[in-house]
Motif scaffolding. Structure first.
Motif, PDB file in Angstrom:
ATOM      1  N   LEU A  81       3.959  16.100  -9.701  1.00 43.03           N
ATOM      2  CA  LEU A  81       4.017  14.852  -8.922  1.00 43.03           C
ATOM      3  C   LEU A  81       2.610  14.357  -8.581  1.00 43.03           C
ATOM      4  O   LEU A  81       2.324  13.155  -8.652  1.00 43.03           O
ATOM      5  N   ASN A  82       1.713  15.272  -8.237  1.00 45.53           N
ATOM      6  CA  ASN A  82       0.334  14.871  -7.939  1.00 45.53           C
ATOM      7  C   ASN A  82      -0.355  14.287  -9.174  1.00 45.53           C
ATOM      8  O   ASN A  82      -1.096  13.305  -9.081  1.00 45.53           O
ATOM      9  N   THR A  83      -0.089  14.877 -10.342  1.00 44.51           N
ATOM     10  CA  THR A  83      -0.663  14.350 -11.595  1.00 44.51           C
ATOM     11  C   THR A  83      -0.146  12.937 -11.863  1.00 44.51           C
ATOM     12  O   THR A  83      -0.896  12.034 -12.253  1.00 44.51           O
ATOM     13  N   LEU A  84       1.141  12.743 -11.615  1.00 40.34           N
ATOM     14  CA  LEU A  84       1.759  11.428 -11.797  1.00 40.34           C
ATOM     15  C   LEU A  84       1.132  10.396 -10.860  1.00 40.34           C
ATOM     16  O   LEU A  84       0.772   9.285 -11.272  1.00 40.34           O
ATOM     17  N   LEU A  85       0.971  10.780  -9.607  1.00 37.85           N
ATOM     18  CA  LEU A  85       0.382   9.878  -8.610  1.00 37.85           C
ATOM     19  C   LEU A  85      -1.058   9.529  -8.939  1.00 37.85           C
ATOM     20  O   LEU A  85      -1.501   8.395  -8.722  1.00 37.85           O
ATOM     21  N   ASP A  86      -1.794  10.513  -9.445  1.00 36.01           N
ATOM     22  CA  ASP A  86      -3.207  10.287  -9.742  1.00 36.01           C
ATOM     23  C   ASP A  86      -3.424   9.233 -10.825  1.00 36.01           C
ATOM     24  O   ASP A  86      -4.508   8.653 -10.920  1.00 36.01           O
ATOM     25  N   GLN A  87      -2.391   8.960 -11.617  1.00 40.82           N
ATOM     26  CA  GLN A  87      -2.499   7.887 -12.623  1.00 40.82           C
ATOM     27  C   GLN A  87      -2.689   6.518 -11.960  1.00 40.82           C
ATOM     28  O   GLN A  87      -3.173   5.575 -12.588  1.00 40.82           O
ATOM     29  N   ASP A 120      -9.509   5.221  -7.212  1.00 41.12           N
ATOM     30  CA  ASP A 120     -10.689   5.957  -6.765  1.00 41.12           C
ATOM     31  C   ASP A 120     -10.266   7.425  -6.812  1.00 41.12           C
ATOM     32  O   ASP A 120      -9.403   7.848  -6.059  1.00 41.12           O
ATOM     33  N   LYS A 121     -10.843   8.199  -7.718  1.00 39.08           N
ATOM     34  CA  LYS A 121     -10.300   9.524  -8.010  1.00 39.08           C
ATOM     35  C   LYS A 121     -10.413  10.525  -6.857  1.00 39.08           C
ATOM     36  O   LYS A 121      -9.770  11.560  -6.860  1.00 39.08           O
ATOM     37  N   THR A 148       0.837  -1.211   0.000  1.00 37.05           N
ATOM     38  CA  THR A 148       0.000   0.000   0.000  1.00 37.05           C
ATOM     39  C   THR A 148       0.872   1.262   0.000  1.00 37.05           C
ATOM     40  O   THR A 148       0.447   2.315   0.467  1.00 37.05           O
ATOM     41  N   ASP A 149       2.067   1.156  -0.554  1.00 38.76           N
ATOM     42  CA  ASP A 149       3.039   2.253  -0.513  1.00 38.76           C
ATOM     43  C   ASP A 149       2.514   3.553  -1.127  1.00 38.76           C
ATOM     44  O   ASP A 149       2.859   4.645  -0.672  1.00 38.76           O
ATOM     45  N   LEU A 150       1.692   3.458  -2.173  1.00 40.33           N
ATOM     46  CA  LEU A 150       1.240   4.665  -2.850  1.00 40.33           C
ATOM     47  C   LEU A 150       0.278   5.492  -1.997  1.00 40.33           C
ATOM     48  O   LEU A 150       0.178   6.711  -2.175  1.00 40.33           O
ATOM     49  N   VAL A 151      -0.408   4.856  -1.054  1.00 41.07           N
ATOM     50  CA  VAL A 151      -1.261   5.609  -0.112  1.00 41.07           C
ATOM     51  C   VAL A 151      -0.371   6.459   0.794  1.00 41.07           C
ATOM     52  O   VAL A 151      -0.612   7.654   0.990  1.00 41.07           O
ATOM     53  N   PHE A 178      -5.351   3.082  -4.198  1.00 43.83           N
ATOM     54  CA  PHE A 178      -4.294   3.179  -5.203  1.00 43.83           C
ATOM     55  C   PHE A 178      -3.895   1.784  -5.681  1.00 43.83           C
ATOM     56  O   PHE A 178      -4.116   0.790  -4.995  1.00 43.83           O
ATOM     57  N   THR A 179      -3.275   1.745  -6.836  1.00 42.61           N
ATOM     58  CA  THR A 179      -2.735   0.497  -7.384  1.00 42.61           C
ATOM     59  C   THR A 179      -1.781  -0.139  -6.369  1.00 42.61           C
ATOM     60  O   THR A 179      -0.972   0.549  -5.756  1.00 42.61           O
ATOM     61  N   SER A 180      -1.892  -1.456  -6.221  1.00 41.06           N
ATOM     62  CA  SER A 180      -0.959  -2.179  -5.352  1.00 41.06           C
ATOM     63  C   SER A 180       0.454  -1.997  -5.903  1.00 41.06           C
ATOM     64  O   SER A 180       0.686  -2.145  -7.107  1.00 41.06           O
ATOM     65  N   TYR A 181       1.407  -1.669  -5.033  1.00 44.62           N
ATOM     66  CA  TYR A 181       2.725  -1.256  -5.521  1.00 44.62           C
ATOM     67  C   TYR A 181       3.513  -2.392  -6.187  1.00 44.62           C
ATOM     68  O   TYR A 181       4.409  -2.135  -6.983  1.00 44.62           O
ATOM     69  N   ASP A 182       3.160  -3.630  -5.881  1.00 45.53           N
ATOM     70  CA  ASP A 182       3.848  -4.743  -6.551  1.00 45.53           C
ATOM     71  C   ASP A 182       3.426  -4.866  -8.025  1.00 45.53           C
ATOM     72  O   ASP A 182       4.041  -5.596  -8.790  1.00 45.53           O
ATOM     73  N   LYS A 183       2.399  -4.110  -8.408  1.00 42.66           N
ATOM     74  CA  LYS A 183       1.953  -4.091  -9.815  1.00 42.66           C
ATOM     75  C   LYS A 183       2.581  -2.921 -10.594  1.00 42.66           C
ATOM     76  O   LYS A 183       2.327  -2.747 -11.773  1.00 42.66           O
ATOM     77  N   VAL A 184       3.364  -2.100  -9.894  1.00 42.73           N
ATOM     78  CA  VAL A 184       4.008  -0.937 -10.526  1.00 42.73           C
ATOM     79  C   VAL A 184       5.397  -1.369 -11.009  1.00 42.73           C
ATOM     80  O   VAL A 184       6.234  -1.784 -10.205  1.00 42.73           O
ATOM     81  N   GLY A 185       5.598  -1.292 -12.317  1.00 41.53           N
ATOM     82  CA  GLY A 185       6.842  -1.798 -12.920  1.00 41.53           C
ATOM     83  C   GLY A 185       8.051  -0.918 -12.664  1.00 41.53           C
ATOM     84  O   GLY A 185       7.950   0.193 -12.147  1.00 41.53           O
ATOM     85  N   LYS A 186       9.199  -1.439 -13.070  1.00 43.04           N
ATOM     86  CA  LYS A 186      10.479  -0.761 -12.833  1.00 43.04           C
ATOM     87  C   LYS A 186      10.530   0.625 -13.488  1.00 43.04           C
ATOM     88  O   LYS A 186      10.964   1.594 -12.879  1.00 43.04           O
TER      89      LYS A 186
END
Length: 243
Positions: A193-199, A203-204, A152-155, A209-217
């Motif tokens: 940075l906020n625009t980047l995170l909002d991708q 839930d807008k 849940t790192d992105l939260v 947020f996307t589970s961080y293990d699904k975020v690629g290198k």
């Protein structure tokens, strides 16, 4: 004074969210506890530098297993959110020890809420605290180390950025007089940075947020670059408010 109010409000709002989490742990409900976990941490993450100024609270509620001091036994001495995170996501079970730790988390955070109003807050500490929040993102969130079981790192990432931005917004009138170019650059980098995170926001308006293990290198590199682009001008904020 406005920042003190903000910190107190964040702390006050944290306790009921933590109780939803700890009640689920006490009830032995793994899925409900998982669902409540990330949201229970938002107020803490937004105000982490102030929370860390009380040296004894952070090690009780927010330490990772590898952050324990030499000689401490994880089985006995590891407490707080991340100990429960491991039980929920890795061990997938709640035992008597976890239920006991849920009560301890409530107690330690209630102590934090009582003490927040006594924290020493200055314009310099606010500006430096904003930079510390970005450093937290760079060292723990972008790497995925902070929430290594729940992902849940992105939260936490978003909450850290929000806390840094609050400090900046309150200091902006003074900073603008002394260094208008810096303020323009910070506005630009916070927005980017906020625009980047909002991708990654499922839930807008909320904090799903996307589970961080699904975020690629490559995506992690993009997030890291965004953090670095903000951290560099943010490091100059303290100087701009004390000129």
């Amino acid at each position: 004074a406005a920042y003190r109010q903000y910190v107190q409000a964040q702390a006050d709002a944290t306790l009921p969210k933590v109780k939803v989490f700890t009640d689920a742990v006490r009830a032995g409900d793994v899925e409900a506890a998982k669902k409540a976990y990330a949201e229970s941490r938002i107020g803490w993450e937004r105000t982490e530098p102030v929370a860390e100024s009380f040296g004894d609270i952070d090690p009780k509620v927010d330490v990772r297993e590898d952050g324990l001091e030499d000689g401490q036994d994880p089985a006995k001495d590891w407490t707080g959110w991340h100990r429960l995170e491991k039980a929920l996501w890795q061990d997938k079970k709640i035992g008597a020890r976890e239920k006991e730790l849920a009560g301890l988390l409530d107690k330690d955070l209630a102590d934090w809420v009582k003490r927040v109003g006594k924290a020493e807050i200055t314009p310099t500490s606010m500006a430096n605290g904003a930079k510390e929040l970005l450093d937290e993102v760079a060292s723990g969130k972008v790497t995925g180390e902070e929430e290594r079981y729940s992902h849940t790192d992105l939260v936490d990432f978003k909450a850290n950025v929000e806390g840094a931005q609050k400090s900046f917004e309150l200091l902006k009138p003074v900073a603008r007089k002394n260094d208008p170019k810096l303020v323009t650059e910070l506005d630009k980098q916070f927005a980017a940075l906020n625009t980047l995170l909002d991708q990654y926001r499922d839930d807008k308006t909320g904090y799903v947020f996307t589970s961080y293990d699904k975020v690629g290198k490559e995506q992690r590199k993009e997030l890291s670059d965004g953090v670095n682009a903000l951290a560099e001008p943010l490091s100059k904020l303290a100087a701009a408010v004390v000129k």
